[in-house]
Write an enzyme that holds these catalytic residues in place. Structure first.
Site, PDB file in Angstrom:
ATOM      1  N   ASP A   9      -9.602 -34.350   8.923  1.00 21.35           N
ATOM      2  CA  ASP A   9     -10.193 -33.108   9.209  1.00 21.35           C
ATOM      3  C   ASP A   9     -11.333 -32.772   8.647  1.00 21.35           C
ATOM      4  O   ASP A   9     -11.316 -32.872   7.230  1.00 21.35           O
ATOM      5  CB  ASP A   9      -8.941 -32.025   8.752  1.00 21.35           C
ATOM      6  CG  ASP A   9      -9.406 -30.532   9.369  1.00 21.35           C
ATOM      7  OD1 ASP A   9     -10.448 -30.385  10.015  1.00 21.35           O
ATOM      8  OD2 ASP A   9      -8.976 -29.368   8.695  1.00 21.35           O
ATOM      9  N   GLU A 112     -11.530 -32.804  13.980  1.00 22.60           N
ATOM     10  CA  GLU A 112     -10.079 -33.512  13.323  1.00 22.60           C
ATOM     11  C   GLU A 112      -9.395 -34.276  14.467  1.00 22.60           C
ATOM     12  O   GLU A 112      -9.636 -34.507  15.730  1.00 22.60           O
ATOM     13  CB  GLU A 112      -8.981 -32.279  12.980  1.00 22.60           C
ATOM     14  CG  GLU A 112      -8.726 -31.238  14.199  1.00 22.60           C
ATOM     15  CD  GLU A 112      -7.765 -30.497  13.794  1.00 22.60           C
ATOM     16  OE1 GLU A 112      -6.659 -30.716  12.945  1.00 22.60           O
ATOM     17  OE2 GLU A 112      -7.804 -29.305  13.963  1.00 22.60           O
TER      18      GLU A 112
END
Length: 400
Positions: A9, A112
């Site tokens: 992420d 992500e």
């Protein structure tokens, strides 16, 4: 073999990517080091906060709040508009690096994704070592930091990455659930939104651990099949595979403009059902499934806003698409008159690459009905069969 899953992420993605671009162009100040945001316009006092710097966060600024409200908290706030062309380029560069560590990569959003590291230890070493190597490469080659969560399934890997930020590499293995996972507030559990959390708290469930210990039958009574999923997630159970998307940018959608103001929930839901039916039929025709559903709304004053929902499993069933679209609508609609509604299916993957979870709602009967309706429409025309919901309804809106 025990699965090893990474969740990667980007830290403050939009702001980081904008800051790096500006630095390359000669900007002397790094946006990440001052109170700054991405989204809207300070001059016009219009728009919402899409991303914020750590200094801005210290002023109490949160993602999603109006620009004017953020300015009241921090008068010297600096804002830049989003540049999605730049963000797509940065995203592709990151996923190119990730693809060197596994051929099983699943983008979850632009900033992500999941990486299945199972069986790759012989090439790149233990999971922690490989994850730190990925972090260092992304920072050295692309200039931004990422969080990496590591576990045995996608759910726990994603939750691990949320435990501490920024630029952290954190594990959340099954043996760590009791100490790292269960003490978390119930609002932090994946799939627990702003409507679900208050209902859980009303039931006396305040933490993930309390949800894990709650009788599943009582959860199913309150939330139906979603209760079963919540209980499984609270116990760290998730058997969904890392499934590569067909295309990060490809999506299937449909929208409709109405000649009248849509002012009530029932009418809006009927329109969403009609749009969901068209979108899901196209999914089935192309033998695709969607792991993301988005709803777009345009008000009578021409304000446009949209919201998307990540799904625990890929879908192509009309009722499943509609259920997600209706849930999104109920969460984001502010009650103002509407002139356009749209439904889009994103994060598409091949129908045959999806491993159905034992935890998802059983749509098998509806899928059979969908197949029968598709066959009838293919043979006799799209208006040859319709749902009873639409009987007596006039064709009062056009599809775009």
């Amino acid at each position: 073999m025990t699965r090893i899953i990474f969740h990667i992420d980007v830290n403050s993605a939009y702001l980081s990517w904008t800051a790096i671009s500006l630095l390359k162009k000669g900007e002397p100040t790094d946006l990440r080091t001052i109170p700054s945001i991405i989204g809207g316009s300070i001059e016009d006092r219009h728009g919402i906060v899409l991303a914020k710097s750590t200094p801005a966060k210290k002023h109490g600024i949160v993602t999603g709040e109006p620009i004017i409200q953020a300015m009241q908290k921090c008068p010297n706030l600096i804002a830049y508009p989003p540049d999605f062309t730049l963000y797509s380029k940065c995203s592709r560069a990151m996923f190119d690096i990730l693809s060197e560590y596994s051929d099983r990569i699943e983008p979850f959003s632009i900033d992500e994704g999941f990486l299945d590291y199972t069986g790759m230890e012989a090439l790149f070493g233990p999971p922690i070592k490989a994850a730190k190597a990925i972090q260092k490469r992304i920072l050295a080659e692309l200039g931004f930091t990422v969080n990496i969560g590591i576990s045995t399934n996608k759910l726990l890997a994603k939750m691990a990455g949320e435990l501490e930020k920024p630029n952290k590499c954190i594990t959340l293995f099954p043996e760590e659930i009791e100490t790292k996972f269960w003490p978390l507030p119930i609002e932090e559990l994946f799939m627990v939104g702003r409507r679900t959390a208050p209902r859980l708290r009303k039931m006396g469930i305040r933490t993930v651990g309390e949800l894990a210990a709650y009788p599943p039958l009582l959860l199913e009574k309150e939330f139906k099949s979603f209760g079963k999923l919540l209980h499984a997630y609270a116990n760290g159970i998730d058997d969904s595979p890392v499934a590569p998307s067909v295309s990060e940018s490809k999506s299937i959608g449909n929208s409709t403009t109405t000649p009248f103001d849509v002012t009530d929930r029932e009418a809006a839901h009927k329109i969403l059902l009609a749009l969901s039916e068209t979108v899901s039929m196209r999914l089935r025709q192309e033998k695709l499934c969607a792991e993301e559903i988005a709803v777009t709304l345009k008000t009578a004053n021409f304000q446009v806003y949209s919201h998307q929902k990540q799904l625990p499993n890929a879908i192509d069933c009309t009722n499943a698409v509609y259920a997600a679209a209706a849930e999104i609508f109920d969460e984001v609609w502010k009650g103002e008159p509407l002139r356009l509604l749209g439904v889009r299916a994103g994060k598409l993957c091949k129908e045959d690459c999806i491993q159905l979870s034992l935890l998802e709602q059983d749509w098998s009967k509806q899928k059979k009905a969908d197949a029968a309706m598709d066959a009838i429409r293919k043979k006799y025309g799209k208006n040859s069969i319709c749902r009873s919901t639409f009987l007596g309804e006039k064709n009062t809106f056009q599809k775009e």
